[in-house]
Each structure stands twice: as C-alpha cells, then as structure tokens.
Design an enzyme around this catalytic site. Structure first.
Site, mmCIF file in Angstrom:
data_model
loop_
_atom_site.group_PDB
_atom_site.id
_atom_site.type_symbol
_atom_site.label_atom_id
_atom_site.label_comp_id
_atom_site.label_asym_id
_atom_site.label_seq_id
_atom_site.Cartn_x
_atom_site.Cartn_y
_atom_site.Cartn_z
ATOM 1 N N LYS A 10 66.482 42.602 108.574
ATOM 2 C CA LYS A 10 65.335 43.208 107.889
ATOM 3 C C LYS A 10 64.836 42.301 106.786
ATOM 4 O O LYS A 10 65.563 41.444 106.273
ATOM 5 C CB LYS A 10 65.682 44.584 107.305
ATOM 6 C CG LYS A 10 66.811 44.595 106.249
ATOM 7 C CD LYS A 10 66.408 44.292 104.818
ATOM 8 C CE LYS A 10 67.601 44.258 103.875
ATOM 9 N NZ LYS A 10 67.361 43.617 102.580
ATOM 10 N N ASP A 137 71.621 50.173 103.116
ATOM 11 C CA ASP A 137 70.693 49.583 104.084
ATOM 12 C C ASP A 137 71.052 49.918 105.539
ATOM 13 O O ASP A 137 70.310 49.569 106.454
ATOM 14 C CB ASP A 137 70.705 48.043 103.968
ATOM 15 C CG ASP A 137 70.039 47.555 102.691
ATOM 16 O OD1 ASP A 137 69.371 48.361 102.014
ATOM 17 O OD2 ASP A 137 70.192 46.356 102.384
HETATM 18 O O1 C5P Z 1 74.962 50.395 99.378
HETATM 19 P P1 C5P Z 1 75.567 49.030 99.402
HETATM 20 O O2 C5P Z 1 77.058 49.065 99.606
HETATM 21 O O3 C5P Z 1 74.881 48.098 100.339
HETATM 22 O O4 C5P Z 1 75.325 48.441 97.959
HETATM 23 C C1 C5P Z 1 75.965 47.259 97.528
HETATM 24 C C2 C5P Z 1 75.826 47.150 96.022
HETATM 25 O O5 C5P Z 1 74.448 46.921 95.674
HETATM 26 C C3 C5P Z 1 76.213 48.399 95.252
HETATM 27 O O6 C5P Z 1 77.581 48.402 94.957
HETATM 28 C C4 C5P Z 1 75.373 48.255 93.989
HETATM 29 O O7 C5P Z 1 75.959 47.336 93.093
HETATM 30 C C5 C5P Z 1 74.089 47.611 94.497
HETATM 31 N N1 C5P Z 1 73.035 48.595 94.806
HETATM 32 C C6 C5P Z 1 72.398 49.254 93.765
HETATM 33 N N2 C5P Z 1 71.410 50.159 94.041
HETATM 34 C C7 C5P Z 1 71.034 50.408 95.318
HETATM 35 C C8 C5P Z 1 71.662 49.734 96.397
HETATM 36 C C9 C5P Z 1 72.670 48.830 96.105
HETATM 37 O O8 C5P Z 1 72.713 49.041 92.593
HETATM 38 N N3 C5P Z 1 70.054 51.287 95.553
#
Ligand code: C5P
Length: 299
Positions: A10, A137
């Site tokens: 993406k 994501d």
């Molecule tokens: O959701 P995911 O595990 O992909 O997110 C990885 C990191 O990215 C989270 O631990 C956080 O630090 C950051 N993040 C965030 N806000 C979001 C998505 C991700 O702060 N909406």
C-alpha cells in the site's frame, strides 16, 4: 495440500495524524491505496508452526513468532480451538520495513490462507476483526482497492477510484521503525495543538475522478517531517524524482520508501530510470493502483 494467497503493498495518499492517545496510538485519517507490488504467502500442513522466506530481502524478515504471518495463524487457530501446525512460506517482493505495509500484508495473507486450508469459512467481519488485532494496517491489506482508515487506521470505509494511477517507489537502504517515526512525530509536534485528523475532500474527489494531477496536488503525509528528520537523505531522493518529471513525491507511510506519482506508465519508467541513475536509492519499482486485496491464487 497447500494454499497460496497473493497480497498487495500500500501507499498512503493521505496520512493525517492526530495527537497521541492514552493507549499510545495516534488517531488517523489514513487514505490507503493498494499498489501492484505483491507478496505471496503459501501455507501447508506441518508438525509445528514454521516460517521460511524467499526473495532478495528475505534476510531482513523475522522468522519467529513476531512475524505477523505467524501471529495470524496463531490467532485464527486459537479462535477455533485448533493448533497452528502449518508451514508458512513468504515469497517476499514488497520492500521490508519500508512503509508499504509488507509485514501487515503477510499477516492478512496468512490469515486468509489458513482460513482456507482449515476450511473455516470465516466471515469477512471475523477476518477483519483478527486483522485489526494484528495491527493497524492489516485490515486494509485484506480489503485492498482504496479505503479511508480511521481510529488507529483499522476502521475502514472503502473508497471509489475512477481510474488507474501510476507510481514509482524508491527503496532506500535499511528500514525505519514505525514506532520510532511516530515518536519523532510526537517530538516535532510537542506543544502544538493537533487538529482532529480528517480526510481531504479534494483528495477523495481526485480518487473518485481518477485525475492524477489533482491527486498530486492533494497528496499529504504528516509523518514525512519525522521520517526526513530521522533520514535526511530522503530529501535528495524526493527532489530527484520531482526533477525527473514526477507529478508529486512523498514519503510512503512511515518511510523510508519514497513514492512518486506520475502522469502515465511511460513517465513512471523514466522517473524510475532517473532515480536509479542518481544513486539516491537502492532500487526503483514501477507500480500501478488500485489493485485487489488479499486473494487465494492457488489451492
Ligand atoms: O498497529 P501497528 O502494530 O502496525 O503499529 C505499530 C506502531 O506504530 C505502534 O506501536 C505505534 O507506535 C505506532 N502507531 C501509532 N498510531 C497508529 C498506528 C501505529 O502510534 N495509528
């Protein structure tokens, strides 16, 4: 018996980031577009959960239980009282740790592949809820096409796209950690009032009409200053692509991959050649969008 799922990368054509929430995540208005770079994930019965990975960057992919593909198999199995005894093979073509949701894509693909292998016939809503548990994501990797993600990015509204867009993706050496980029965003915006993130009407319109110059004018990534602060050399890559005729350039998600929107396929080819020749990136990949989400391609 094995099942293979193909899943796209993406690009975020808009990534509006609000302030940090009590749970550490940020509220987003995240407009995702699936692009034609794919991983293929194959699952087959095994005596225990194992992962292998092939492709030029396979060495950078974790092969333990931190891999989202392994976590997807475990979560799905746990919901059905099964043991996640599968071998997962990832044929990796999406840049690793590049801001193109490659790890998330493998999570969504392994989930769909295991659901098919184990004949569970989960509903789309059940799969999406496991995807949201796996990461912000991951739901988009299952759905594909174009979508607006709200909340931490996991609540999706599918969007209409009226044409094909052409892109070049410049792959940088080494990855950037998503939490580190959000941390740098917090540092750079400390003390500033963060507006509630909202999708841009001009951007949604450009997607609906399939108009590349309008989309170019509306591309926006609030994480870009943070990615550039951690990796200042990306500014040269962005400049090289725009000088070579891209309509617009931006950092893809949390980076360090940079994305260049071009007016057509031919222009994408020449922008890619200029980026490679400049030495400001490791690789330049041409792709188009939108494309479908995770799909079973072999069983
Ligand atoms: O959701 P995911 O595990 O992909 O997110 C990885 C990191 O990215 C989270 O631990 C956080 O630090 C950051 N993040 C965030 N806000 C979001 C998505 C991700 O702060 N909406």
């Amino acid at each position: 018996m094995s099942v293979t799922v193909r899943v796209p990368a993406k690009v975020n054509v808009q990534l509006a980031v609000g302030s940090a929430r009590p749970d550490g995540f940020h509220d987003l208005a995240n407009v995702f577009l699936a692009v034609s770079l794919y991983d293929e994930v194959t699952v087959s019965p095994a005596s225990s959960l194992t992962i292998t990975c092939s492709g030029p960057d396979a060495g950078q992919v974790p092969l333990d239980r931190t891999n989202l593909a392994a976590r997807a198999a475990e979560l799905l199995a746990a919901r059905h009282g099964l043991s996640p005894d599968v071998h997962i093979h990832i044929a990796k073509d999406i840049p690793v740790a590049g801001g193109m949701a490659g790890g998330s894509a493998d999570g969504a693909a392994a989930l769909l592949a295991c659901d098919t292998l184990w004949s569970l016939r989960s509903t789309r809503a059940e799969l999406l809820s496991i995807c949201a548990e796996l990461g912000s994501d991951v739901p988009f990797s299952l759905v594909g096409g174009a979508a607006l993600g709200t909340g931490r990015g996991e609540r999706l509204t599918e969007l209409e796209v009226g044409g094909e867009f052409h892109w070049v993706f410049a792959v940088a050496d080494g990855g950037l950690s998503t939490p580190a980029v959000y941390g740098e965003f917090d540092r750079l915006t400390e003390g500033l009032a963060a507006p509630a993130p909202a999708a841009s009407p001009a951007l949604l319109d450009a997607l609906r009409t399939g108009d590349a110059p309008s989309l170019a004018g509306a591309l926006a990534n609030d994480l870009q200053p943070a990615a550039l602060s951690l990796r200042p050399s990306l500014a040269d890559t962005l400049q090289t692509g725009t000088s070579a005729g891209a309509l617009a350039a931006l950092v893809s998600g949390s980076g360090p991959t940079t994305a260049f929107l071009t007016k057509d396929e031919e222009s994408a080819g020449s922008v890619a050649a200029a980026l490679l020749a400049s030495g400001t990136c490791r690789e330049a990949r041409v792709a188009s969008s939108p494309t479908a989400g995770a799909r079973v391609v072999g069983a």
